[in-house]
Scaffold this motif. Structure first.
Motif, PDB file in Angstrom:
ATOM      1  N   ALA A   1       0.829  -1.213   0.000  1.00 26.42           N
ATOM      2  CA  ALA A   1       0.000   0.000   0.000  1.00 26.42           C
ATOM      3  C   ALA A   1       0.863   1.262   0.000  1.00 26.42           C
ATOM      4  O   ALA A   1       0.613   2.210  -0.751  1.00 26.42           O
ATOM      5  CB  ALA A   1      -0.924  -0.003   1.209  1.00 26.42           C
TER       6      ALA A   1
ATOM      7  N   LEU B   1      -6.803   3.214   4.834  1.00 28.30           N
ATOM      8  CA  LEU B   1      -6.043   2.107   4.271  1.00 28.30           C
ATOM      9  C   LEU B   1      -5.850   1.041   5.346  1.00 28.30           C
ATOM     10  O   LEU B   1      -5.454   1.358   6.469  1.00 28.30           O
ATOM     11  CB  LEU B   1      -4.676   2.580   3.776  1.00 28.30           C
ATOM     12  CG  LEU B   1      -4.675   3.745   2.781  1.00 28.30           C
ATOM     13  CD1 LEU B   1      -3.251   4.091   2.378  1.00 28.30           C
ATOM     14  CD2 LEU B   1      -5.520   3.423   1.556  1.00 28.30           C
TER      15      LEU B   1
ATOM     16  N   PRO C   1      -3.965  -2.342   4.992  1.00 26.41           N
ATOM     17  CA  PRO C   1      -3.219  -3.452   4.379  1.00 26.41           C
ATOM     18  C   PRO C   1      -2.838  -4.509   5.402  1.00 26.41           C
ATOM     19  O   PRO C   1      -2.542  -4.190   6.552  1.00 26.41           O
ATOM     20  CB  PRO C   1      -1.974  -2.751   3.825  1.00 26.41           C
ATOM     21  CG  PRO C   1      -1.765  -1.578   4.727  1.00 26.41           C
ATOM     22  CD  PRO C   1      -3.146  -1.141   5.173  1.00 26.41           C
TER      23      PRO C   1
ATOM     24  N   TRP D   1      -3.537  -1.022  -5.175  1.00 25.31           N
ATOM     25  CA  TRP D   1      -3.568   0.073  -4.202  1.00 25.31           C
ATOM     26  C   TRP D   1      -3.460   1.413  -4.912  1.00 25.31           C
ATOM     27  O   TRP D   1      -4.219   2.349  -4.615  1.00 25.31           O
ATOM     28  CB  TRP D   1      -2.423  -0.079  -3.198  1.00 25.31           C
ATOM     29  CG  TRP D   1      -2.620  -1.177  -2.211  1.00 25.31           C
ATOM     30  CD1 TRP D   1      -2.050  -2.416  -2.245  1.00 25.31           C
ATOM     31  CD2 TRP D   1      -3.460  -1.166  -1.050  1.00 25.31           C
ATOM     32  NE1 TRP D   1      -2.473  -3.172  -1.180  1.00 25.31           N
ATOM     33  CE2 TRP D   1      -3.340  -2.435  -0.421  1.00 25.31           C
ATOM     34  CE3 TRP D   1      -4.292  -0.206  -0.479  1.00 25.31           C
ATOM     35  CZ2 TRP D   1      -4.018  -2.759   0.743  1.00 25.31           C
ATOM     36  CZ3 TRP D   1      -4.973  -0.527   0.688  1.00 25.31           C
ATOM     37  CH2 TRP D   1      -4.844  -1.787   1.286  1.00 25.31           C
TER      38      TRP D   1
END
Length: 324
Positions: free
Chosen positions: A165, A222, A224, A278
């Motif tokens: 990411a 985000l 990840p 991403w």
């Protein structure tokens, strides 16, 4: 107090009539529990914890042991592995004194039974992490026009999770002038430290997290994760947090997030499987406001249906009744 205690201890407490939430950083105040029938404890593993649990048993209390992480599957890349290594056997000793176990996911129930002999003799209830959407909600604060804020939060235990990411972020900052990045906990990628549109928020005490988090105004979060054993037992709480503040959460196609997105075909777009995913999906969400808001609404509908704290209280009640 780890953040999991908020969702697994404090939030259920607020919806359990006659309950009491007790937290002490040094020693468990067992005497404060004298009028209780059931005690729910989390991550007990130290010698002092064991002594307190024995006192509770002597007082005639029923004890439920709660667990929200596979503490036997911590990857070698995580600093937490060294922290928990000296006390790992203590989890089993403490669990042995309890009357039942609660966990946040099905894979975590399997992990506990595999790693801890005492857990195989206990009834283990799977109770997902939930959110009270009346309590955790968007802050009524104005957002700067033309700005899209993408945020990430976590400790340095996520060093192994972030690579794909974060690889996309430096180029996106240069390409998208409306993109602002914020980080809580670990430092951002070295290439973008000091960038005028990158902000490192100061440490947020766990007890203040639920009140502070909505004020950050993140549009995209985000989340990840590496495809490793430890992460497969995690919950999808990051997606539920995003839902609570009407944000979008981009996630790795791993364990908890794969399960969350499987609840609705509309959500499968959120799954990222490569650095290219991403990069392209962050860009799409930054540039297309209509799509971004639509995806946020879809996440919200799914989270409210499956992870609203009030709906999950029947599962907690079943665990309580089982030990009485």
């Amino acid at each position: 107090m780890p953040v999991g205690a908020w969702y697994r201890m404090f939030s259920p407490h607020m919806h359990t009539k006659g309950s009491k939430f007790v937290f002490h950083p040094v020693r468990t105040p067992v005497q404060d529990l004298a009028d209780a029938d059931i005690v729910v404890v989390q991550r007990q593993c130290h010698a002092g914890n064991l002594q307190s649990l024995k006192q509770m048993k002597d007082m005639g209390l029923k004890i439920i042991y709660d667990l929200d992480d596979d503490l036997w599957g911590i990857p070698g890349s995580s600093p937490a592995k060294k922290i928990f290594a000296p006390v790992r056997e203590g989890f089993g000793r403490c669990m042995e004194l309890c009357d039942a176990v609660t966990v946040s996911t099905d894979p975590l129930r399997t992990a506990a039974r595999t790693a801890v002999p005492a857990a195989r003799q206990k009834e283990i209830f799977v109770i997902p992490n939930g959110v009270d959407f009346d309590y955790l909600r968007p802050a009524p604060l104005p957002k700067p026009e033309g700005r899209v804020t993408v945020g990430w939060g976590g400790s340095n235990t996520h060093q192994g999770d972030i690579a794909d990411a974060w690889q996309a972020l430096p180029a996106l900052l240069e390409e998208l002038p409306q993109l602002y990045l914020e980080f809580v906990g670990m430092l951002p990628p070295r290439k973008i430290i000091g960038h005028p549109r990158v902000k490192l928020r100061e440490y947020c005490p766990i007890g203040e997290y639920v009140s502070r988090f909505p004020t950050w105004g993140w549009d995209v979060m985000l989340a990840p994760l590496q495809n490793v054993r430890f992460n497969l037992s995690k919950s999808s709480i990051k997606m539920t947090e995003a839902a609570a503040v009407n944000a979008v959460c981009l996630v790795s196609d791993v364990g908890p997030y794969s399960r969350f997105c499987a609840l609705s075909d509309d959500l499968k777009w959120l799954l990222c499987r490569s650095p290219k995913d991403w990069r392209e999906k962050i860009k799409t969400l930054v540039l297309d406001e209509t799509f971004r808001k639509d995806m946020a609404a879809r996440i919200r509908r799914t989270a409210e249906e499956h992870f609203e704290q009030r709906k999950l209280m029947t599962l907690w009640q079943a665990a309580f009744e089982s030990v009485l």
